[in-house]
Design an enzyme around this catalytic site. Structure first.
Site, short mmCIF file in Angstrom:
data_model
loop_
_atom_site.label_atom_id
_atom_site.label_comp_id
_atom_site.label_asym_id
_atom_site.label_seq_id
_atom_site.Cartn_x
_atom_site.Cartn_y
_atom_site.Cartn_z
N CYS A 101 74.53 74.29 29.78
CA CYS A 101 74.60 75.18 30.94
C CYS A 101 73.20 75.60 31.38
O CYS A 101 72.89 75.61 32.58
CB CYS A 101 75.45 76.40 30.60
SG CYS A 101 75.62 77.55 31.96
N CYS A 222 79.87 79.27 27.18
CA CYS A 222 79.06 79.77 28.29
C CYS A 222 79.88 79.90 29.58
O CYS A 222 80.47 78.93 30.04
CB CYS A 222 77.88 78.82 28.52
SG CYS A 222 76.77 79.33 29.84
#
Length: 416
Positions: A101, A222
């Site tokens: 991410c 995430c």
């Protein structure tokens, strides 16, 4: 009259990014807060946590009297992070979505949005990390066009920006930044670099950010949050029932819903067993998941691995490694695991062979091998091969010892 620098701060609705924005404003910068929405779903309580976080980030920006924006990367997150995660699980590996991410979303799409769309001189995040640059040096990078040729500017090669551990070693997040590009790092400020978490909380309280102080630390995948992993992953992958198999005698001791719901080192939920069993290996061709009867069983420990092509944060390998192809440094593959001394060997294709000074537990395919030299985070490479476990090594020795003894007895001695 001096020029006021424009810094775009990534706002998550948490205490760290809120204080990061506060510090930037106190330094005299023109600050814009931006909230990223990367996942479009309700949590397991039926509430949309992203909406709550966005509202919290907006309230902080109101208190600070700075502009607030929202940006959606739902499509990008799905294609560049989450789809990769599903493929990795299907192939029996365990990915790290937080590292991916940061690489693909925060320090790629968001970085370009901050610099190119909002016209910022730099971006900032609430990560606990340091770089080798002072703020003034960051701003010098903002108007320098990145070379589109194969060859980088000599000054850029000679003076790469380096990534260092934060002052608060317990909160240090360089592990999660180990795949970001040199280009993004050159234009990033980490306002919390020299602060401890406790001091950050104190600043938040003094500044009236009480609504973010009440929130728990963000956990789980995430932008997706903390969920029951098995239930969550089975929403996206078809169940593939298989057997739990004892690594010691090959007996079947239970069944599971899919090898991708299990991670090496975790306790396997097997009914009717007197003792706890732990996942030590997977066979994706048969669906078998191998388990061992102790949390510290030797089949869980490995000391050798290989990576895919290694990503160096500074752009190139350290000079010692480039010159001799071998270097001593430190290794981890989990965020807060103690660093382990290791020796790395650079291969012609840019991948690394890593030999640890001691075996570590549950070394996992698909995770990132992150290397450090002193306080510097050098970079990372995805683990694509793990050497034999201590259990295999022990069994091999036991098998070879009688054969060696027999060979020694039958070998005629030379006359003295």
């Amino acid at each position: 009259m001096s020029l006021v620098r424009h810094v775009v701060c990534a706002m998550s609705g948490g205490v760290d990014s809120s204080v990061a924005a506060l510090l930037l404003k106190r330094r005299g910068y023109y600050v814009t807060g931006v909230f990223m929405k990367n996942w479009d779903s309700l949590d397991e309580s039926g509430l949309c946590s992203a909406e709550r976080d966005c509202e919290d980030a907006y309230r902080v920006c109101q208190i600070l009297d700075i502009p607030f924006h929202q940006v959606s990367y739902i499509k990008e997150y799905w294609h560049e992070v989450f789809s990769n995660l599903l493929k990795e699980y299907e192939n029996g590996r365990t990915p790290n979505p937080d590292i991916l991410c940061n690489k693909h979303i925060k320090f790629n799409h968001f970085h370009k949005y901050a610099i190119n769309t909002l016209g910022a001189d730099a971006m900032a995040t609430g990560h606990y990390a340091r770089t080798s640059q002072e703020d003034d040096e960051v701003f010098k990078q903002s108007h320098t066009a990145h070379s589109s040729t194969l060859f980088r500017d000599r000054a850029e090669i000679r003076n790469p920006v380096r990534l260092y551990k934060a002052a608060d070693l317990l909160k240090d997040q360089t592990f999660f930044l180990c795949q970001i590009s040199q280009e993004a790092l050159r234009q990033t400020i980490f306002p919390l670099a020299g602060l401890t978490k406790e001091f950050v909380k104190k600043m938040a309280a003094e500044s009236g950010f009480h609504h973010v102080l009440k929130k728990k630390e963000s956990m789980g995948i995430c932008f997706i949050g903390k969920r029951n992993f098995e239930n969550f992953i089975l929403e996206y992958l078809e169940p593939k029932p298989g057997n739990f198999v004892s690594v010691e005698d090959g007996s079947i001791i239970g069944t599971h819903k899919g090898f991708f719901t299990l991670t090496l080192g975790q306790r396997a939920r097997i009914g009717g067993q007197r003792h706890a069993w732990f996942v030590v290996d997977k066979d994706i061709s048969t669906g078998n998941v191998f388990v061992a009867p102790m949390s510290n069983h030797p089949s869980l420990f490995h000391d050798k691995m290989e990576t895919e092509r290694f990503h160096w944060v500074a752009g190139d390998p350290p000079s010692q490694l480039a010159r001799f192809n071998v270097m001593d440094c430190h290794f981890r593959f989990l965020h807060q695991m103690p660093l382990v001394p290791c020796t790395v060997t650079l291969t012609p294709d840019g991948s690394l062979r890593i030999c640890l000074s001691r075996p570590v537990r549950a070394l996992t395919l698909g995770q990132f091998a992150v290397l450090y030299k002193g306080d510097e985070c050098l970079g990372s490479g995805k683990i694509n091969y793990v050497g034999p476990s201590e259990y295999i090594v022990q069994k091999t020795r036991e098998w070879l010892t009688p054969a060696t003894q027999h060979l020694n007895r039958d070998t005629p001695k030379l006359p003295s």
